[in-house]
Design an enzyme around this catalytic site. Sequence first.
Site, PDB file in Angstrom:
ATOM      1  N   THR A 157      24.307  74.361  17.813  1.00  0.00           N
ATOM      2  CA  THR A 157      25.316  74.568  17.443  1.00  0.00           C
ATOM      3  C   THR A 157      24.940  75.230  15.410  1.00  0.00           C
ATOM      4  N   GLY A 162      29.502  78.113  17.703  1.00  0.00           N
ATOM      5  CA  GLY A 162      28.623  77.345  18.661  1.00  0.00           C
ATOM      6  C   GLY A 162      28.464  77.679  20.372  1.00  0.00           C
ATOM      7  N   TRP A 187      27.338  69.650  13.247  1.00  0.00           N
ATOM      8  CA  TRP A 187      27.759  68.956  14.505  1.00  0.00           C
ATOM      9  C   TRP A 187      26.803  68.483  15.370  1.00  0.00           C
ATOM     10  N   CYS A 263      18.601  73.273  29.177  1.00  0.00           N
ATOM     11  CA  CYS A 263      18.899  71.924  28.998  1.00  0.00           C
ATOM     12  C   CYS A 263      20.181  71.573  28.226  1.00  0.00           C
ATOM     13  N   GLN A 304      58.787  53.577  40.410  1.00  0.00           N
ATOM     14  CA  GLN A 304      58.813  55.128  41.136  1.00  0.00           C
ATOM     15  C   GLN A 304      57.843  55.483  39.911  1.00  0.00           C
ATOM     16  N   ASP A 361      50.411  56.912  26.460  1.00  0.00           N
ATOM     17  CA  ASP A 361      51.726  56.992  26.958  1.00  0.00           C
ATOM     18  C   ASP A 361      52.619  55.393  27.475  1.00  0.00           C
ATOM     19  N   GLY A 364      53.156  52.619  25.928  1.00  0.00           N
ATOM     20  CA  GLY A 364      54.524  52.730  24.446  1.00  0.00           C
ATOM     21  C   GLY A 364      53.413  52.561  23.266  1.00  0.00           C
ATOM     22  N   GLU A 388      29.036  71.024  24.533  1.00  0.00           N
ATOM     23  CA  GLU A 388      28.145  70.865  25.620  1.00  0.00           C
ATOM     24  C   GLU A 388      29.099  72.003  26.554  1.00  0.00           C
ATOM     25  N   GLY A 389      29.445  73.450  25.383  1.00  0.00           N
ATOM     26  CA  GLY A 389      30.399  73.799  25.904  1.00  0.00           C
ATOM     27  C   GLY A 389      32.067  73.700  25.849  1.00  0.00           C
TER      28      GLY A 389
HETATM   29  P1  TGC Z   1      23.394  84.551  29.158  1.00  0.00           P
HETATM   30  O1  TGC Z   1      23.130  86.773  28.997  1.00  0.00           O
HETATM   31  O2  TGC Z   1      24.180  84.319  30.159  1.00  0.00           O
HETATM   32  O3  TGC Z   1      22.181  83.989  29.194  1.00  0.00           O
HETATM   33  C1  TGC Z   1      20.539  83.126  28.435  1.00  0.00           C
HETATM   34  C2  TGC Z   1      19.554  83.463  29.978  1.00  0.00           C
HETATM   35  O4  TGC Z   1      19.705  82.037  29.268  1.00  0.00           O
HETATM   36  C3  TGC Z   1      19.876  81.666  31.219  1.00  0.00           C
HETATM   37  N1  TGC Z   1      20.350  80.146  31.307  1.00  0.00           N
HETATM   38  C4  TGC Z   1      20.770  79.488  31.671  1.00  0.00           C
HETATM   39  N2  TGC Z   1      19.851  78.431  32.221  1.00  0.00           N
HETATM   40  C5  TGC Z   1      19.900  77.368  32.417  1.00  0.00           C
HETATM   41  N3  TGC Z   1      21.454  76.935  32.479  1.00  0.00           N
HETATM   42  C6  TGC Z   1      22.284  77.497  32.454  1.00  0.00           C
HETATM   43  N4  TGC Z   1      23.531  77.220  32.526  1.00  0.00           N
HETATM   44  C7  TGC Z   1      22.191  78.659  31.566  1.00  0.00           C
HETATM   45  N5  TGC Z   1      22.739  79.790  31.033  1.00  0.00           N
HETATM   46  C8  TGC Z   1      22.581  80.961  31.328  1.00  0.00           C
HETATM   47  C9  TGC Z   1      19.954  83.347  31.786  1.00  0.00           C
HETATM   48  O5  TGC Z   1      19.737  83.174  33.022  1.00  0.00           O
HETATM   49  C10 TGC Z   1      18.811  83.415  30.273  1.00  0.00           C
HETATM   50  O6  TGC Z   1      18.154  83.812  30.922  1.00  0.00           O
HETATM   51  P2  TGC Z   1      16.626  84.678  30.776  1.00  0.00           P
HETATM   52  O7  TGC Z   1      15.973  84.445  31.151  1.00  0.00           O
HETATM   53  O8  TGC Z   1      17.885  86.265  31.139  1.00  0.00           O
HETATM   54  O9  TGC Z   1      16.864  85.393  29.126  1.00  0.00           O
HETATM   55  O10 TGC Z   1      23.920  83.823  27.396  1.00  0.00           O
HETATM   56  P3  TGC Z   1      24.984  84.460  27.065  1.00  0.00           P
HETATM   57  O11 TGC Z   1      24.845  84.180  25.433  1.00  0.00           O
HETATM   58  O12 TGC Z   1      26.262  85.628  27.168  1.00  0.00           O
HETATM   59  O13 TGC Z   1      25.744  82.674  26.792  1.00  0.00           O
HETATM   60  C11 TGC Z   1      26.198  82.010  27.744  1.00  0.00           C
HETATM   61  C12 TGC Z   1      26.948  80.833  27.226  1.00  0.00           C
HETATM   62  C13 TGC Z   1      28.662  81.271  26.685  1.00  0.00           C
HETATM   63  C14 TGC Z   1      27.490  80.515  28.731  1.00  0.00           C
HETATM   64  C15 TGC Z   1      26.302  80.370  26.477  1.00  0.00           C
HETATM   65  O14 TGC Z   1      26.533  80.903  25.210  1.00  0.00           O
HETATM   66  C16 TGC Z   1      26.792  78.983  25.959  1.00  0.00           C
HETATM   67  O15 TGC Z   1      26.482  78.100  27.592  1.00  0.00           O
HETATM   68  N6  TGC Z   1      27.342  78.593  25.067  1.00  0.00           N
HETATM   69  C17 TGC Z   1      28.277  77.307  24.708  1.00  0.00           C
HETATM   70  C18 TGC Z   1      26.995  76.497  23.652  1.00  0.00           C
HETATM   71  C19 TGC Z   1      26.919  75.483  24.224  1.00  0.00           C
HETATM   72  O16 TGC Z   1      27.531  74.286  24.778  1.00  0.00           O
HETATM   73  N7  TGC Z   1      27.253  74.814  23.140  1.00  0.00           N
HETATM   74  C20 TGC Z   1      26.610  73.066  23.602  1.00  0.00           C
HETATM   75  C21 TGC Z   1      25.353  72.671  22.259  1.00  0.00           C
HETATM   76  S1  TGC Z   1      24.700  70.661  22.430  1.00  0.00           S
HETATM   77  C22 TGC Z   1      25.805  70.285  22.428  1.00  0.00           C
HETATM   78  O17 TGC Z   1      27.001  70.174  22.252  1.00  0.00           O
HETATM   79  C23 TGC Z   1      25.818  68.589  22.400  1.00  0.00           C
HETATM   80  S2  TGC Z   1      26.270  67.789  22.770  1.00  0.00           S
HETATM   81  C24 TGC Z   1      25.905  66.344  22.490  1.00  0.00           C
HETATM   82  C25 TGC Z   1      26.489  64.767  23.268  1.00  0.00           C
HETATM   83  O18 TGC Z   1      26.964  63.810  22.463  1.00  0.00           O
HETATM   84  O19 TGC Z   1      26.637  64.424  24.621  1.00  0.00           O
HETATM   85  P1  FAD Z   2      34.038  77.268  18.679  1.00  0.00           P
HETATM   86  O1  FAD Z   2      32.382  78.379  19.026  1.00  0.00           O
HETATM   87  O2  FAD Z   2      34.489  78.145  17.231  1.00  0.00           O
HETATM   88  O3  FAD Z   2      34.954  77.621  19.429  1.00  0.00           O
HETATM   89  C1  FAD Z   2      36.497  77.882  19.019  1.00  0.00           C
HETATM   90  C2  FAD Z   2      37.818  78.128  19.704  1.00  0.00           C
HETATM   91  O4  FAD Z   2      37.555  79.280  20.100  1.00  0.00           O
HETATM   92  C3  FAD Z   2      37.320  76.505  21.261  1.00  0.00           C
HETATM   93  O5  FAD Z   2      38.684  76.399  20.985  1.00  0.00           O
HETATM   94  C4  FAD Z   2      36.624  77.857  21.997  1.00  0.00           C
HETATM   95  O6  FAD Z   2      36.802  77.151  23.613  1.00  0.00           O
HETATM   96  C5  FAD Z   2      37.038  79.445  21.862  1.00  0.00           C
HETATM   97  N1  FAD Z   2      36.461  80.268  22.709  1.00  0.00           N
HETATM   98  C6  FAD Z   2      34.936  80.371  22.076  1.00  0.00           C
HETATM   99  N2  FAD Z   2      34.287  81.877  23.286  1.00  0.00           N
HETATM  100  C7  FAD Z   2      35.947  81.608  23.775  1.00  0.00           C
HETATM  101  C8  FAD Z   2      36.064  83.522  24.742  1.00  0.00           C
HETATM  102  N3  FAD Z   2      34.428  84.545  25.080  1.00  0.00           N
HETATM  103  N4  FAD Z   2      37.526  83.515  24.703  1.00  0.00           N
HETATM  104  C9  FAD Z   2      38.329  82.509  24.322  1.00  0.00           C
HETATM  105  N5  FAD Z   2      38.311  81.518  23.886  1.00  0.00           N
HETATM  106  C10 FAD Z   2      36.874  81.511  22.855  1.00  0.00           C
HETATM  107  N6  FAD Z   2      26.373  70.950  19.370  1.00  0.00           N
HETATM  108  C11 FAD Z   2      24.642  70.275  18.814  1.00  0.00           C
HETATM  109  O7  FAD Z   2      23.769  71.700  18.778  1.00  0.00           O
HETATM  110  N7  FAD Z   2      24.300  69.494  19.165  1.00  0.00           N
HETATM  111  C12 FAD Z   2      24.497  68.346  19.054  1.00  0.00           C
HETATM  112  O8  FAD Z   2      24.249  67.031  19.226  1.00  0.00           O
HETATM  113  C13 FAD Z   2      25.954  68.379  19.391  1.00  0.00           C
HETATM  114  N8  FAD Z   2      27.129  67.354  19.461  1.00  0.00           N
HETATM  115  C14 FAD Z   2      28.237  67.534  18.509  1.00  0.00           C
HETATM  116  C15 FAD Z   2      28.509  66.177  18.969  1.00  0.00           C
HETATM  117  C16 FAD Z   2      30.030  66.577  18.355  1.00  0.00           C
HETATM  118  C17 FAD Z   2      31.000  64.842  17.770  1.00  0.00           C
HETATM  119  C18 FAD Z   2      31.313  67.604  18.735  1.00  0.00           C
HETATM  120  C19 FAD Z   2      32.554  67.446  18.048  1.00  0.00           C
HETATM  121  C20 FAD Z   2      29.936  68.571  18.336  1.00  0.00           C
HETATM  122  C21 FAD Z   2      28.275  68.885  18.444  1.00  0.00           C
HETATM  123  N9  FAD Z   2      28.322  70.172  18.791  1.00  0.00           N
HETATM  124  C22 FAD Z   2      26.291  69.739  18.771  1.00  0.00           C
HETATM  125  C23 FAD Z   2      28.777  70.504  18.556  1.00  0.00           C
HETATM  126  C24 FAD Z   2      29.559  71.628  19.711  1.00  0.00           C
HETATM  127  O9  FAD Z   2      28.033  71.504  20.940  1.00  0.00           O
HETATM  128  C25 FAD Z   2      30.038  72.560  19.667  1.00  0.00           C
HETATM  129  O10 FAD Z   2      31.898  71.965  18.822  1.00  0.00           O
HETATM  130  C26 FAD Z   2      30.931  73.834  20.411  1.00  0.00           C
HETATM  131  O11 FAD Z   2      29.808  74.343  21.458  1.00  0.00           O
HETATM  132  C27 FAD Z   2      32.502  74.493  19.883  1.00  0.00           C
HETATM  133  O12 FAD Z   2      31.214  75.427  18.934  1.00  0.00           O
HETATM  134  P2  FAD Z   2      32.480  75.544  17.660  1.00  0.00           P
HETATM  135  O13 FAD Z   2      32.768  73.807  17.675  1.00  0.00           O
HETATM  136  O14 FAD Z   2      32.093  76.156  16.897  1.00  0.00           O
HETATM  137  O15 FAD Z   2      34.525  76.486  17.943  1.00  0.00           O
END
Ligand code: TGC
Ligand code: FAD
Length: 408
Positions: A157, A162, A187, A263, A304, A361, A364, A388-389
Site C-alpha cells: 500500500t 491502497g 499502513w 499473497c 423478545q 449497544d 448500554g 486486505e481489500g
Molecule cells: P487485475 O488486472 O485484475 O490483475 C492483475 C494480475 O493479478 C492477477 N490477480 C490475482 N492473482 C492471485 N490472486 C488474486 N486475488 C488476484 N487478483 C488478480 C491477475 O490474474 C493478473 O495476473 P497477470 O498474470 O495476468 O498479470 O488487477 P487490477 O489492477 O485490476 O486490480 C484488481 C483489484 C482492485 C481487485 C486489486 O488491485 C486489489 O485487490 N486491490 C486491493 C488492494 C489490497 O487489498 N491491498 C492490501 C494490502 S496488504 C494488507 O492490507 C495487509 S493487512 C495485514 C494484516 O494485518 O492482516
Molecule cells: P483508498 O484506496 O484510498 O480507499 C478509500 C475509499 O474508497 C474506501 O472506502 C474504498 O472502499 C473506496 N474505493 C476504492 N476504490 C473504489 C472504487 N473503484 N469504487 C468505489 N469506491 C472505491 N497494506 C500493506 O501493504 N501491508 C500491510 O501490512 C497493511 N497493514 C495494514 C494495517 C492497518 C491497521 C490498516 C488500516 C491498513 C493496512 N494496510 C496494509 C493498508 C490497507 O490494505 C489499505 O488501507 C487498503 O487497501 C485501502 O487503501 P487506502 O487506505 O489507501 O484507501
Amino acid sequence: MVESVKKSGPGPGQEARPARTDRALDPLDLFDVRSELSEDEALVQDTVARFVDDQVLPVIRECFEQHRFPQELIPEIAALGLFGSSIEGYGCAGLNSVAYGLICQELERGDSGLRSFVSVQSSLVMYPIHEFGSDAQKDRWLPAMARGEAIGCFGLTEAHGGSDPASMKTHARRQGGDWVLNGSKMWITNGTIADVAVVWARTDEGIRGFLVERGMPGFSAPEIENKMSLRASVTSALFFDNVRLPESSVLPGVSSLRGPLSCLSQARYGISWGPIGSAQACLQEMLAYTETRVLFGSPLSHKQLIQVRLADMARRITAAQLLSLRLGRLKDAGRLHPTQVSLAKWNNVRMALDIARDCRDMLGGSGISAEYVPVRHMLNLESVITYEGTESVHQLVVGKELTGVSAF
Ligand code: TGC
Ligand code: FAD
C-alpha cells in the site's frame, strides 16, 4: 472449541450466576461445525484456543489500552508452529488450509492484532518467499521466521491509494549489478519490528518483490502513532531513499501484480476465518451479560427484542462458519477461486463488525468500556474491514465475476 469457550472465564457480567448447563447445542457453534473437523484440525484448534485463553486474554486488554504489541508472545507462537503453518519443510508445520483458518479464528477470538501479526508473517512474507523466492532466500529466511527469530512485513500500500496497487510509485532501477529503491509505503503491519520487508516496486521489468532488510542505509520504518484500532499491533510507514539492494534480494519468481495479489489471496482466506472468533467472543459475553442484567423486572435475556438480536448473531456466525469451512475444503482440494475469497472476506468481516457494534449497544453505557470485549473487537474490525481489500473492493470483485464488467 466448546471446552475452550468454557475455559475462557467469566467476563464482568458473568459473575452473578453460574453458567447455564442445560444447553443441547453449543451456542457458538449451533450447526456443530466442530464435528466436521478431522482429529488433527480439532487438535490444532484446541491448542491455539488454550494459548489464547491462558496467555492472550489475560494481557490483551492492557496491551490495547497501552497501544502495545505483546512481543513477548512471539516465542510461544513459534513453539506452537503457527508461523508459516501451511508450508512443508523449513521447520514449518505443513498443516492444511482448514487448520490455518482455525488458527486465525482462535487468535482473533483473542484480538485481531495478534491474528494480523501471524497473517502477515505467514501469508504475506513466508508465502511469497516460499512461492517466488530463490533457494538461498528460502534457506536464509524461512527457518528463522518459523522459529520467530526473524519477523517480516509486507509493503504494498502507498499513501495515494491502497485499493489500486497498480498505480504504485515506489520504483527500483538497475545500477551496475545492484538495484536502487526509492519511494514509500503506508499502513504496514509489523513494519517497525520487522527484520525483513517484502517490498513491491515498479521496475522496467514489471512489478517485482524485494527483500529489504532492517538497517539498510536509506531504509526507515517509523511507527504510526495514535491509532484507535488494532492498538495491540504495530503499524508503520516505510521509506526508501536510494536503498541499494543486491540482485540476490529480488524475488526471482514473479514480475507482475500477480505476485502481491496472490499473497493477498492467502491472507484474505485466513481473514475470512478470523472474525468468526471476534464475533464468538462478543456473543459469548452477551449471553452471560443478558442473563444477569435485570431491567423492568426481568433479565434482558427474557426480552423478545434481545432474543431476536442474539438469535440474529448466532445465525450470522453459523453462516460464516459454514462458508469458511467450505472455502477451506475447496482450498485444500486446489479448487479455490479468488472471487470466493473476496465473498468470504466481505461476508465474514461485515458479520463480525455488525455483531460487535450490536453487542456494544446491548451493553448500554458499559459497552464503551474496555472491561467488556465488544468495543475492542469493534474498533479492531474497523481496520479488518478496510485492509486486505476494502469491503467495496471485494463487492466489486464479486460484481465483476457476475457481470464480466470491471467497475473499479
Ligand atoms: P487485475 O488486472 O485484475 O490483475 C492483475 C494480475 O493479478 C492477477 N490477480 C490475482 N492473482 C492471485 N490472486 C488474486 N486475488 C488476484 N487478483 C488478480 C491477475 O490474474 C493478473 O495476473 P497477470 O498474470 O495476468 O498479470 O488487477 P487490477 O489492477 O485490476 O486490480 C484488481 C483489484 C482492485 C481487485 C486489486 O488491485 C486489489 O485487490 N486491490 C486491493 C488492494 C489490497 O487489498 N491491498 C492490501 C494490502 S496488504 C494488507 O492490507 C495487509 S493487512 C495485514 C494484516 O494485518 O492482516
Ligand atoms: P483508498 O484506496 O484510498 O480507499 C478509500 C475509499 O474508497 C474506501 O472506502 C474504498 O472502499 C473506496 N474505493 C476504492 N476504490 C473504489 C472504487 N473503484 N469504487 C468505489 N469506491 C472505491 N497494506 C500493506 O501493504 N501491508 C500491510 O501490512 C497493511 N497493514 C495494514 C494495517 C492497518 C491497521 C490498516 C488500516 C491498513 C493496512 N494496510 C496494509 C493498508 C490497507 O490494505 C489499505 O488501507 C487498503 O487497501 C485501502 O487503501 P487506502 O487506505 O489507501 O484507501
